[in-house]
Design a protein around this motif. Structure first.
Motif, PDB file in Angstrom:
ATOM      1  N   ALA A  38      44.274  74.351  30.283  1.00 21.75           N
ATOM      2  CA  ALA A  38      44.167  72.910  30.483  1.00 21.75           C
ATOM      3  C   ALA A  38      45.037  72.435  31.641  1.00 21.75           C
ATOM      4  N   LEU A  39      45.864  73.288  32.199  1.00 23.42           N
ATOM      5  CA  LEU A  39      46.702  72.952  33.340  1.00 23.42           C
ATOM      6  C   LEU A  39      46.339  73.842  34.526  1.00 23.42           C
ATOM      7  N   TYR A  40      46.241  73.231  35.704  1.00 25.01           N
ATOM      8  CA  TYR A  40      45.851  73.949  36.911  1.00 25.01           C
ATOM      9  C   TYR A  40      46.795  73.610  38.054  1.00 25.01           C
ATOM     10  N   ALA A  41      46.923  74.530  38.995  1.00 25.36           N
ATOM     11  CA  ALA A  41      47.835  74.342  40.129  1.00 25.36           C
ATOM     12  C   ALA A  41      47.310  73.311  41.126  1.00 25.36           C
ATOM     13  N   THR A  42      45.987  73.184  41.244  1.00 24.38           N
ATOM     14  CA  THR A  42      45.421  72.256  42.219  1.00 24.38           C
ATOM     15  C   THR A  42      44.452  71.284  41.557  1.00 24.38           C
ATOM     16  N   LYS A  43      44.261  70.156  42.220  1.00 22.39           N
ATOM     17  CA  LYS A  43      43.330  69.148  41.733  1.00 22.39           C
ATOM     18  C   LYS A  43      41.900  69.696  41.739  1.00 22.39           C
ATOM     19  N   ALA A  44      41.561  70.467  42.759  1.00 22.58           N
ATOM     20  CA  ALA A  44      40.212  71.038  42.861  1.00 22.58           C
ATOM     21  C   ALA A  44      39.900  71.967  41.685  1.00 22.58           C
ATOM     22  N   GLU A  45      40.862  72.787  41.290  1.00 25.73           N
ATOM     23  CA  GLU A  45      40.665  73.685  40.142  1.00 25.73           C
ATOM     24  C   GLU A  45      40.449  72.880  38.860  1.00 25.73           C
ATOM     25  N   ALA A  46      41.233  71.824  38.684  1.00 26.81           N
ATOM     26  CA  ALA A  46      41.108  70.999  37.484  1.00 26.81           C
ATOM     27  C   ALA A  46      39.763  70.270  37.464  1.00 26.81           C
ATOM     28  N   GLU A  47      39.306  69.792  38.621  1.00 29.00           N
ATOM     29  CA  GLU A  47      38.005  69.110  38.691  1.00 29.00           C
ATOM     30  C   GLU A  47      36.860  70.075  38.375  1.00 29.00           C
ATOM     31  N   ALA A  48      36.973  71.310  38.863  1.00 30.87           N
ATOM     32  CA  ALA A  48      35.942  72.306  38.567  1.00 30.87           C
ATOM     33  C   ALA A  48      35.914  72.626  37.072  1.00 30.87           C
ATOM     34  N   ALA A  49      37.080  72.757  36.463  1.00 33.49           N
ATOM     35  CA  ALA A  49      37.168  73.030  35.023  1.00 33.49           C
ATOM     36  C   ALA A  49      36.649  71.846  34.218  1.00 33.49           C
TER      37      ALA A  49
END
Length: 83
Positions: A38-49
């Motif tokens: 549920a936590l990602y290093a980048t905004k792009a990774e979080a948006e993809a998830a």
């Protein structure tokens, strides 16, 4: 200045805090092994998830990391999440 009865209770208080913190860390480490992070290093990774696993869009910052969905708790997915 602290009074004597308070000072005598400090070791007990610190022990209780240490135990509570340890329980939280153990729970976090064991809560949902193998789940979707549920936590990602980048905004792009979080948006993809968000699109792939959480049935939402966008991302929001949580400290130095990013979480899926525009707001916290927005997810409507049944996927288990690993915080």
């Amino acid at each position: 200045m602290l009074q004597a009865p308070v000072v005598r209770r400090l070791p007990q208080l610190f022990s209780m805090i240490a135990v509570a913190t340890g329980i939280q860390f153990i729970g976090a480490a064991q809560a949902n092994p193998g789940g979707v992070p549920a936590l990602y290093a980048t905004k792009a990774e979080a948006e993809a998830a968000a699109k792939k696993h959480f049935n939402c869009t966008g991302a929001h910052q949580m400290g130095n990391q990013w979480m899926p969905c525009t707001t916290h708790g927005q997810s409507s997915s049944t996927t288990q999440h690993k915080h």
